[in-house]
Design an enzyme around this catalytic site. Structure first.
Site, PDB file in Angstrom:
ATOM      1  N   HIS A 128       0.833  -1.211   0.000  1.00 47.70           N
ATOM      2  CA  HIS A 128       0.000   0.000   0.000  1.00 47.70           C
ATOM      3  C   HIS A 128       0.861   1.252   0.000  1.00 47.70           C
ATOM      4  CE1 HIS A 128      -3.592  -2.300   0.654  1.00 47.70           C
ATOM      5  NE2 HIS A 128      -3.151  -2.788   1.801  1.00 47.70           N
ATOM      6  N   HIS A 165       5.739   7.199   6.188  1.00 45.38           N
ATOM      7  CA  HIS A 165       5.364   6.571   4.914  1.00 45.38           C
ATOM      8  C   HIS A 165       4.869   7.635   3.932  1.00 45.38           C
ATOM      9  CE1 HIS A 165       1.502   6.547   7.139  1.00 45.38           C
ATOM     10  NE2 HIS A 165       1.048   6.896   5.957  1.00 45.38           N
ATOM     11  N   HIS A 187       2.562   8.993   0.307  1.00 47.95           N
ATOM     12  CA  HIS A 187       1.384   8.910  -0.565  1.00 47.95           C
ATOM     13  C   HIS A 187       1.651   9.715  -1.835  1.00 47.95           C
ATOM     14  CE1 HIS A 187      -1.305   7.219   2.576  1.00 47.95           C
ATOM     15  NE2 HIS A 187      -0.562   7.942   3.400  1.00 47.95           N
ATOM     16  N   HIS A 201       3.857  11.064   5.720  1.00 51.63           N
ATOM     17  CA  HIS A 201       3.179  11.003   7.017  1.00 51.63           C
ATOM     18  C   HIS A 201       4.124  10.464   8.079  1.00 51.63           C
ATOM     19  CE1 HIS A 201      -1.077  10.855   5.056  1.00 51.63           C
ATOM     20  NE2 HIS A 201      -0.600  12.077   5.163  1.00 51.63           N
ATOM     21  N   THR A 224      -6.033   7.365   7.334  1.00 51.90           N
ATOM     22  CA  THR A 224      -6.542   7.482   5.958  1.00 51.90           C
ATOM     23  C   THR A 224      -6.620   6.119   5.278  1.00 51.90           C
ATOM     24  OG1 THR A 224      -4.363   7.835   4.972  1.00 51.90           O
ATOM     25  CG2 THR A 224      -5.543   9.796   5.741  1.00 51.90           C
ATOM     26  N   THR A 225      -6.381   5.081   6.059  1.00 54.83           N
ATOM     27  CA  THR A 225      -6.493   3.708   5.548  1.00 54.83           C
ATOM     28  C   THR A 225      -7.414   2.928   6.492  1.00 54.83           C
ATOM     29  OG1 THR A 225      -4.519   3.121   6.830  1.00 54.83           O
ATOM     30  CG2 THR A 225      -4.193   3.663   4.508  1.00 54.83           C
TER      31      THR A 225
HETATM   32 ZN   LIG Z   1      -0.571   7.971   5.417  1.00 56.93          ZN
END
Ligand SMILES: [Zn+2]
Length: 238
Positions: free
Chosen positions: A79, A104, A106, A123, A190-191
């Site tokens: 992801h 991580h 995005h 993030h 957000t996941t």
């Molecule tokens: Zn994130």
């Protein structure tokens, strides 16, 4: 809520990503189905990400970021690409001490600032001893030069499902801009499971990276941004 938060903390302590709770969710069209397995993703009123607009000007205290440790591993959970850390990495907010667990990425950005989407958002996930989560978000804008910290971090990216040792001497601080003014609001992961009660600190000043660097990450992660969610009754301060 508390149970969920401790589950998240446990998985974090086990070195498993926030994003690796289940293999049964994805981005794009499948994003519309998150709520079927994770109801809060659909029912929550304080969901992330958001389009940050109409922020209320207040006198926010400077962010107390004491990231003295370093990055030790890079993992690709399918992801996102995530950097794991060791050592003393503290974020202190209103007297609460959080510890940085992982960083991580995005592509493109999840949060928007006044309607603007950036090509990349990092993030920094911080957790306190009760399992409460505080995320520092940093936008990256395409610039002319490479970002040295990103170059180091992205030299070797593991393939999906793998983790590699990271041996360069890189502090989480190296990924943060010098200017630390921020927007603050309440939100969620957000996941999935989209757990709420997450404190968000989105830095106003973007970092710069080269287009090649952003594209390198995007090639590996594809579009891994959840669409923006309604702000509802929330107030954004800066
Ligand atoms: Zn994130």
């Amino acid at each position: 809520m508390i149970k969920k938060a401790s589950l998240v903390l446990l998985s974090l302590l086990a070195g498993v990503s926030l994003n690796a709770q289940a293999a049964d969710w994805g981005y794009g069209k499948s994003n519309e189905h998150w709520a079927e397995s994770y109801p809060i993703c659909g029912l929550g009123k304080n969901q992330s990400p958001i389009n940050i607009t109409s922020a209320l000007q207040t006198n926010l205290a400077p962010l107390q970021i004491e990231y003295d440790g370093k990055i030790t591993d890079i993992t690709n959970n399918g992801h996102t690409v995530e950097a794991l850390v060791s050592g003393d990495n503290k974020l202190i907010v209103d007297g609460d001490t959080y510890t940085l667990r992982q960083i991580h990425f995005h592509t493109p950005s999840e949060n928007l600032i006044n309607g603007k989407q950036y090509p990349l958002e990092a993030h920094f996930v911080n957790v306190d001893d009760k399992g409460n989560i505080a995320v520092i978000a940093v936008m990256f804008e395409n610039g002319l030069r490479e970002n040295n910290a990103l170059s180091s971090l992205l030299k070797n990216i593991p393939t999906k499902g793998n983790t590699i040792d990271f041996t360069d001497d890189l502090s989480p601080n190296n990924l943060l801009p010098r200017e630390r003014e921020y927007y603050q609001f309440n939100g969620s992961l957000t996941t999935p499971p989209c757990t709420e009660g997450v404190r968000w600190f989105v830095l106003e000043t973007p970092q710069f990276s080269s287009k090649d660097q952003t594209e390198k990450l995007h090639k590996i992660m594809s579009n891994n941004n959840r669409p923006v969610q309604p702000i509802n009754a929330r107030i954004i301060v800066k």
